[in-house]
Structures are given as structure tokens and as C-alpha cells.
Scaffold this motif. Sequence first.
Motif, PDB file in Angstrom:
ATOM      1  N   GLY A  94       0.787  -1.223   0.000  1.00 19.28           N
ATOM      2  CA  GLY A  94       0.000   0.000   0.000  1.00 19.28           C
ATOM      3  C   GLY A  94       0.824   1.281   0.000  1.00 19.28           C
ATOM      4  O   GLY A  94       2.044   1.266  -0.020  1.00 19.28           O
ATOM      5  N   THR A 132      -2.987  -1.546   3.477  1.00 25.54           N
ATOM      6  CA  THR A 132      -3.112  -2.982   3.672  1.00 25.54           C
ATOM      7  C   THR A 132      -2.820  -3.323   5.128  1.00 25.54           C
ATOM      8  O   THR A 132      -2.164  -2.572   5.840  1.00 25.54           O
ATOM      9  N   ARG A 166      -6.704  -5.607   1.544  1.00 25.46           N
ATOM     10  CA  ARG A 166      -6.395  -4.396   0.768  1.00 25.46           C
ATOM     11  C   ARG A 166      -7.592  -3.443   0.830  1.00 25.46           C
ATOM     12  O   ARG A 166      -8.696  -3.816   0.430  1.00 25.46           O
TER      13      ARG A 166
END
Length: 177
Positions: A94, A132, A166
Amino acid sequence: MKFLRPAIEYKQQILEYKNEFIENGDSLDGTSYLAKYDVCEEWIKFVLDNEKESTKHTEVTANVFLAIREEDNKLVGMINIRHTLNEYLYNYGGHIGYSVRKNERRKGYAKEMLKIALEECRKLAMEKVLLTCDADNIASARTILSCGGILENEVKAPNDAILTQRYWITLKNKLVL
């Protein structure tokens, strides 16, 4: 809470932060390879260089911030904002990684840090931010959800037993803090 770029005046607190996480067996998320550095000054140079495209040492440009509690000037957390995503970050890491000291958890610091980080992302003209967390990290998932995160999916990295969630956060014009 204030966000500060890593600086030598926080050397002792940075080293204590690192050692505390290692002693507790915790992951130093959001610290941009702090665990790999024995010399704090070298780590500070690394993260400050990594803020600029021309001097970055990693695949993506990023900013690391120390989350400092204003009342006592104590380092309570660290956060890393990645300006773009490579394939690994898109799938598992991320745009933002963060950590909070064990004895400072459950006090709202992660949520406050994430809100400030989203403001920083807005300054970088990001429209959507990927975050994430491990599927079993309920506290992190709650933090992401409380800041507008929408779960897209869960994935496993090759040769890894850990399930990663996610989440996407769409940035609006102004985040209410």
C-alpha cells in the motif's frame, strides 16, 4: 500530535523505538528499513534522500514521519507515505505503512496518524490511497475503516501463509479531523 521528519534530535527516541519493537517481536511497519540500520544517522540520511526522486534509494519515493505527542515530545509512532506503488506495494504494502509503540496502542494514535497522513497524501495530489494490513490485525483494520477505507479484497503473497487485506480510501477535497 505533530508529524516531524526524522532528525538527529530524536536519535535516542528512534533507537529506543526500534529496540522496543525488536524486543517485543513486533514489525517495524512504516519505518522504512529502520531495523536494517545500526547507525541512526545513516537511517536518517536514507529516509531523507528517499523523499526526492533524484536521490531515492528504493523503487518509490516516500516520506517517513515521526509521530510526536506534543504534551511531552514523545515519539509514539512512525508512518511512511509512498508517493507511488510498485507491483509489490500495489498487491501487499500500500501507500501508507505505520506503527505505534506497544504501550501507546489503544489510545487513538493510529487513527490520528492516519488522518494526518491522508492530509499529506492530499498535498501530494493523490486521489486514492491503498492501505493494507494482515487479516488478523483487527485494530489496524478498524483504524483503516474509521478513516473511510473500503475493503477491496484479501490476497496471499506467494510462499506466504499470511492473508493481506487491501483497502482503498478515496480522498475528498478536505478531510475533517
